[in-house]
Design an enzyme around this catalytic site. Structure first.
Site, PDB file in Angstrom:
ATOM      1  N   ASP A  16     -19.120  -1.170 -22.538  1.00  0.00           N
ATOM      2  CA  ASP A  16     -20.254  -0.298 -22.190  1.00  0.00           C
ATOM      3  C   ASP A  16     -21.433  -0.578 -23.124  1.00  0.00           C
ATOM      4  O   ASP A  16     -21.280  -0.515 -24.352  1.00  0.00           O
ATOM      5  CB  ASP A  16     -19.853   1.176 -22.341  1.00  0.00           C
ATOM      6  N   LYS A  43     -13.450   2.998 -16.339  1.00  0.00           N
ATOM      7  CA  LYS A  43     -12.737   4.239 -15.982  1.00  0.00           C
ATOM      8  C   LYS A  43     -11.229   4.104 -16.185  1.00  0.00           C
ATOM      9  O   LYS A  43     -10.575   5.033 -16.666  1.00  0.00           O
ATOM     10  CB  LYS A  43     -13.052   4.642 -14.542  1.00  0.00           C
ATOM     11  N   ASN A  46     -10.501   4.031 -19.985  1.00  0.00           N
ATOM     12  CA  ASN A  46     -10.739   5.346 -20.600  1.00  0.00           C
ATOM     13  C   ASN A  46      -9.592   6.304 -20.267  1.00  0.00           C
ATOM     14  O   ASN A  46      -9.139   7.074 -21.134  1.00  0.00           O
ATOM     15  CB  ASN A  46     -12.045   5.958 -20.090  1.00  0.00           C
ATOM     16  N   THR A 223     -13.442  18.636  -9.683  1.00  0.00           N
ATOM     17  CA  THR A 223     -14.091  18.969 -10.952  1.00  0.00           C
ATOM     18  C   THR A 223     -15.525  19.434 -10.671  1.00  0.00           C
ATOM     19  O   THR A 223     -16.240  18.837  -9.863  1.00  0.00           O
ATOM     20  CB  THR A 223     -14.051  17.778 -11.932  1.00  0.00           C
ATOM     21  N   ARG A 227     -18.581  24.453 -14.613  1.00  0.00           N
ATOM     22  CA  ARG A 227     -17.851  25.562 -13.967  1.00  0.00           C
ATOM     23  C   ARG A 227     -16.341  25.360 -13.971  1.00  0.00           C
ATOM     24  O   ARG A 227     -15.603  26.172 -13.440  1.00  0.00           O
ATOM     25  CB  ARG A 227     -18.351  25.764 -12.534  1.00  0.00           C
ATOM     26  N   ILE A 251     -20.247  10.825 -21.035  1.00  0.00           N
ATOM     27  CA  ILE A 251     -19.526   9.607 -20.627  1.00  0.00           C
ATOM     28  C   ILE A 251     -18.036   9.799 -20.910  1.00  0.00           C
ATOM     29  O   ILE A 251     -17.656  10.201 -22.007  1.00  0.00           O
ATOM     30  CB  ILE A 251     -20.017   8.364 -21.405  1.00  0.00           C
ATOM     31  N   ALA A 252     -17.225   9.509 -19.917  1.00  0.00           N
ATOM     32  CA  ALA A 252     -15.752   9.545 -20.039  1.00  0.00           C
ATOM     33  C   ALA A 252     -15.175  10.953 -20.133  1.00  0.00           C
ATOM     34  O   ALA A 252     -13.977  11.106 -20.387  1.00  0.00           O
ATOM     35  CB  ALA A 252     -15.261   8.707 -21.216  1.00  0.00           C
ATOM     36  N   ALA A 253     -15.982  11.980 -19.892  1.00  0.00           N
ATOM     37  CA  ALA A 253     -15.420  13.345 -19.894  1.00  0.00           C
ATOM     38  C   ALA A 253     -14.411  13.476 -18.751  1.00  0.00           C
ATOM     39  O   ALA A 253     -13.295  13.970 -18.940  1.00  0.00           O
ATOM     40  CB  ALA A 253     -16.531  14.372 -19.739  1.00  0.00           C
ATOM     41  N   GLY A 254     -14.792  13.000 -17.568  1.00  0.00           N
ATOM     42  CA  GLY A 254     -13.887  13.063 -16.417  1.00  0.00           C
ATOM     43  C   GLY A 254     -12.655  12.185 -16.653  1.00  0.00           C
ATOM     44  O   GLY A 254     -11.535  12.554 -16.272  1.00  0.00           O
ATOM     45  N   ASP A 255     -12.854  11.039 -17.271  1.00  0.00           N
ATOM     46  CA  ASP A 255     -11.716  10.150 -17.544  1.00  0.00           C
ATOM     47  C   ASP A 255     -10.741  10.814 -18.521  1.00  0.00           C
ATOM     48  O   ASP A 255      -9.520  10.728 -18.349  1.00  0.00           O
ATOM     49  CB  ASP A 255     -12.209   8.824 -18.138  1.00  0.00           C
TER      50      ASP A 255
HETATM   51  O1  RIB Z   1     -16.431   6.995 -16.490  1.00  0.00           O
HETATM   52  C1  RIB Z   1     -17.173   6.353 -17.491  1.00  0.00           C
HETATM   53  C2  RIB Z   1     -17.059   4.874 -17.362  1.00  0.00           C
HETATM   54  O2  RIB Z   1     -17.655   4.471 -16.161  1.00  0.00           O
HETATM   55  C3  RIB Z   1     -17.760   4.091 -18.438  1.00  0.00           C
HETATM   56  O3  RIB Z   1     -16.944   3.849 -19.564  1.00  0.00           O
HETATM   57  C4  RIB Z   1     -18.200   2.829 -17.718  1.00  0.00           C
HETATM   58  O4  RIB Z   1     -17.551   1.673 -18.145  1.00  0.00           O
HETATM   59  C5  RIB Z   1     -17.947   3.100 -16.244  1.00  0.00           C
HETATM   60  O5  RIB Z   1     -16.850   2.432 -15.803  1.00  0.00           O
END
Ligand code: RIB
Length: 310
Positions: A16, A43, A46, A223, A227, A251-255
């Site tokens: 990234d 994704k 992560n 998600t 909320r 970034i990567a909160a959902g992951d």
């Molecule tokens: O969900 C975040 C990710 O989406 C990032 O790390 C990026 O590489 C993309 O794949």
């Protein structure tokens, strides 16, 4: 033989390139950023890291290029408690790249070059048949070729491995793939793409969930950002709120949510408790910058939950 706690994650690996800006550039506009960072992401990676750091027994199926980034990322993944033996190095190819802008509010926009991720073919997936069939759960996203995601889902389904799909980035999906899923975890945009229902409140989330259940999916978790999530378990719906923290970078909160959620479910935590665990992981992640640098370890999630009085 089935290993009841084993998780397989299949997905992407990216480097990234992250630039922090006051606001996103409009078409034709140039904006000077404040902070530039290169960090490991993707994704799939992560979510694998979130699972590894939160305590899962996990094997990661993915591809890297035969470049320095590829070997560095594999070393990092191994140090995050991940079995990297199913990661293939693709000759004459480059590890995936994501170009990411983060604005003042911590929101992001992302452009991707798939690189080696595009080489995760159904043949490579079939070579991992034993890993997939021996696992209890298979967690995937949509940064890998769709035909390979489908191939993995078919192997898993045939061997009673639960298939969990985080359908990101948003795209329309074949009915055949949806029918093989045990659980799906879209955000509002992805849920709309899959169901045609614009998700703006709990009733919309319930309606979108019903459409996804009708395709054969047992558990739907939508998600909803600040909320929390809408959980619909065999059609019984409830909203499970998240934790309020000051976000610096989402970034990567959902992951992190997905990796921690599946880890907790494989520990046989009840669904609501597993979601709370995953919310805690995501809440910590948004207080930190970058993708994998922001993903918490198990003891950090446990400490966070203890502070919240749980
Ligand atoms: O969900 C975040 C990710 O989406 C990032 O790390 C990026 O590489 C993309 O794949």
């Amino acid at each position: 033989m089935k290993n009841t706690a084993k998780l397989v994650v299949l997905g992407s690996i990216n480097a990234d390139h992250i630039l922090n800006l006051n606001h996103f550039p409009a078409p034709g506009e140039t904006v000077t950023g404040k902070d530039y960072q290169v960090a490991f992401g993707g994704k799939g990676a992560n979510q694998a890291v979130a699972a590894g750091r939160s305590g899962a027994d996990i094997t990661f199926i993915a591809c890297v290029g035969d470049d320095d980034t590829g070997s560095q990322v594999c070393q990092q993944l191994a140090s995050d408690q991940i079995d990297i033996s199913a990661i293939s190095t693709i000759p004459e190819s480059k590890t995936g790249v994501a170009l990411i802008f983060v604005n003042r509010a911590g929101e992001n926009v992302i452009g991707i070059h798939a690189g080696a991720n595009a080489a995760l073919t159904p043949a490579l997936v079939n070579a991992q048949k034993d890993n997939i069939s021996e696992a209890s759960a298979l967690l995937m996203q949509l940064e890998s070729p769709l035909e390979s995601v489908l191939a993995a889902a078919k192997i898993a389904h045939q061997h009673q491995t639960k298939v969990i799909l985080n359908p990101a980035p948003a795209c329309e999906l074949p009915e055949e793939l949806l029918s093989l899923l045990y659980m799906i975890t879209p955000n509002e945009t992805e849920a709309e793409k899959l169901t045609g229902v614009r998700v703006e409140n709990d009733e919309d989330a319930a309606q979108a969930s019903r459409i996804l259940h009708a395709k054969g999916i047992e558990v739907v978790i939508i998600t909803l950002g600040s909320r929390g999530v809408w959980l619909s378990d065999k059609g019984i719906g409830q909203r499970v709120p998240g934790f309020h923290v000051k976000a610096v970078d989402t970034i990567a909160a959902g992951d992190t949510f997905n990796g921690a959620l599946v880890t907790a479910l494989l520990e046989d935590k009840p669904m609501a408790e597993a979601i709370r665990f995953a919310h805690a992981g995501a809440a910590i992640a948004v207080t930190r910058k970058g993708a994998q640098p922001s993903v918490p370890w198990r003891h950090e999630i446990d400490d966070f939950l203890q502070l919240q009085g749980k």
